[in-house]
Scaffold this active site. Structure first.
Site, PDB file in Angstrom:
ATOM      1  N   LYS A  30       0.839  -1.211   0.000  1.00 50.93           N
ATOM      2  CA  LYS A  30       0.000   0.000   0.000  1.00 50.93           C
ATOM      3  C   LYS A  30       0.872   1.259   0.000  1.00 50.93           C
ATOM      4  O   LYS A  30       0.610   2.208  -0.738  1.00 50.93           O
ATOM      5  CB  LYS A  30      -0.944  -0.019   1.218  1.00 50.93           C
ATOM      6  CG  LYS A  30      -2.033  -1.089   1.094  1.00 50.93           C
ATOM      7  CD  LYS A  30      -2.792  -1.305   2.393  1.00 50.93           C
ATOM      8  CE  LYS A  30      -3.715  -2.527   2.252  1.00 50.93           C
ATOM      9  NZ  LYS A  30      -4.394  -2.875   3.521  1.00 50.93           N
ATOM     10  N   GLN A  74      -4.128  -1.587   9.775  1.00 46.07           N
ATOM     11  CA  GLN A  74      -4.026  -2.923   9.164  1.00 46.07           C
ATOM     12  C   GLN A  74      -4.582  -3.980  10.123  1.00 46.07           C
ATOM     13  O   GLN A  74      -4.171  -4.056  11.283  1.00 46.07           O
ATOM     14  CB  GLN A  74      -2.562  -3.230   8.809  1.00 46.07           C
ATOM     15  CG  GLN A  74      -2.351  -4.532   8.085  1.00 46.07           C
ATOM     16  CD  GLN A  74      -2.960  -4.557   6.683  1.00 46.07           C
ATOM     17  OE1 GLN A  74      -2.869  -3.592   5.928  1.00 46.07           O
ATOM     18  NE2 GLN A  74      -3.597  -5.668   6.327  1.00 46.07           N
ATOM     19  N   ASP A  97     -10.740   2.765   4.230  1.00 45.66           N
ATOM     20  CA  ASP A  97     -10.965   1.310   4.178  1.00 45.66           C
ATOM     21  C   ASP A  97     -12.470   1.003   4.169  1.00 45.66           C
ATOM     22  O   ASP A  97     -12.872  -0.119   3.871  1.00 45.66           O
ATOM     23  CB  ASP A  97     -10.332   0.638   5.408  1.00 45.66           C
ATOM     24  CG  ASP A  97      -9.056  -0.123   5.066  1.00 45.66           C
ATOM     25  OD1 ASP A  97      -8.842  -0.418   3.868  1.00 45.66           O
ATOM     26  OD2 ASP A  97      -8.287  -0.412   5.994  1.00 45.66           O
TER      27      ASP A  97
END
Ligand code: NDP
Length: 270
Positions: A30, A74, A97
């Site tokens: 990412k 994460q 997200d």
């Protein structure tokens, strides 16, 4: 061109707790993707013993940082951390997200929202490859909060892609094979390598393979390879479309994360 026209450079902040190998790989990909497209990025690392309150304080600090457009944490997090509280601590307008309950609620209501990256990448693939979805039977295998559940909602929504009749299946589903065989579009996200075999698939179906399992390999330099949830070699010849692993949904997930970050930088969602 955004920056050339005097716009702000989009900036993604990511928090990584611990040093799980797969999480390291995903987060590095990412950050690298941000560099590739000219975004700013910040990676904040915590030891796996970090306390809930220290983690929440850092989220608050990033929420208040006007330079940061998107913030991701994460997953998975260590078991002593309350994942839901962490997800809810992120400012929904920086939640690129799309895991915050506000964004999930907005998605269900078909309001502008940050859509979760993997389902969003699946929609983008279907659209770009002109896969007709309206009126089709879509079967989703797996009901996780990040893939199976949201994609089943999106595929049933009154949008294009969308307007499918959706069957959402999981580990308690009976006669799974009979159900998957009726799918025009089969989306598989259960995390079991090569689980879907040729006899589970209808001729001409469109198959989206989300699964990623690391398996040992004698052939590769690294000593391991990535497998999807679909037995690609035997299913391949039966279907109209199939996404490979690696190289299908995974890169799309990262692309959609960047797209959400760009939208946030442009204040283009809500
Ligand atoms: P989870 O691992 O959280 O959950 C798995 C789901 O599969 C559960 O809903 C479970 O049912 C269901 N399931 C398990 N066994 C069966 C079975 N035999 N028959 C039917 N359903 C079953 O799902 P995730 O979505 O997090 O991950 C799934 C896979 O996708 C993993 O390989 C993961 O690495 C990958 N992934 C890939 C991404 C990408 O970018 N390509 C992004 C996210 C995930 P139940 O709820 O009943 O337990």
């Amino acid at each position: 061109s955004l920056i050339a026209n005097g716009g702000k450079r989009p900036h993604l902040a990511a928090i990584l707790v611990g040093s799980d190998g797969a999480s390291e790989t995903y987060i590095n990909a990412k950050v690298k993707a941000c560099e590739m497209v000219g975004f700013g990025s910040t990676l904040v690392r915590f030891d796996s013993t970090v306390s809930q309150s220290d983690l929440l304080s850092e989220i608050k600090r990033i929420n208040n940082n006007l330079d940061v457009d998107g913030l991701i944490v994460q997953l998975p997090l260590p078991s002593h951390i309350d994942e839901l509280e962490v997800t809810q601590a992120i400012n929904p307008k920086k939640d690129v997200d799309g895991f915050h309950p506000e964004n999930i609620g907005r998605m269900v209501l078909n309001l502008p929202a940050y859509l979760p990256a993997t389902p969003s990448g699946i929609l983008e693939l279907l659209q770009r490859y002109n896969v007709e979805t309206s009126g089709k039977h879509c079967v989703v295998v797996g009901r996780s909060h990040i893939v199976g559940s949201p994609i089943s909602i999106l595929m049933a929504s009154n949008n294009n892609p969308g307007n499918c009749t959706v069957t959402l299946t999981h580990s308690r589903t009976q006669n799974l094979k009979e159900i998957t065989k009726t799918a025009d579009i089969l989306i598989v996200a259960l995390g079991k390598a090569e689980f879907v075999t040729s006899e589970m698939v209808k001729d001409g179906a469109c198959i989206i393979d989300v699964g990623i399992t690391r398996a040992k390999s004698d052939i590769t330099k690294t000593g391991w390879k990535l497998l999807g949830d679909v037995a690609f070699d035997e299913v391949n010849h039966k279907c109209s479309f199939i996404t490979p692993v690696p190289g299908g949904v995974g890169p799309m997930t990262i692309a959609m994360l960047l797209k959400n970050t760009l939208k946030s930088a442009k204040r283009a969602v809500y």
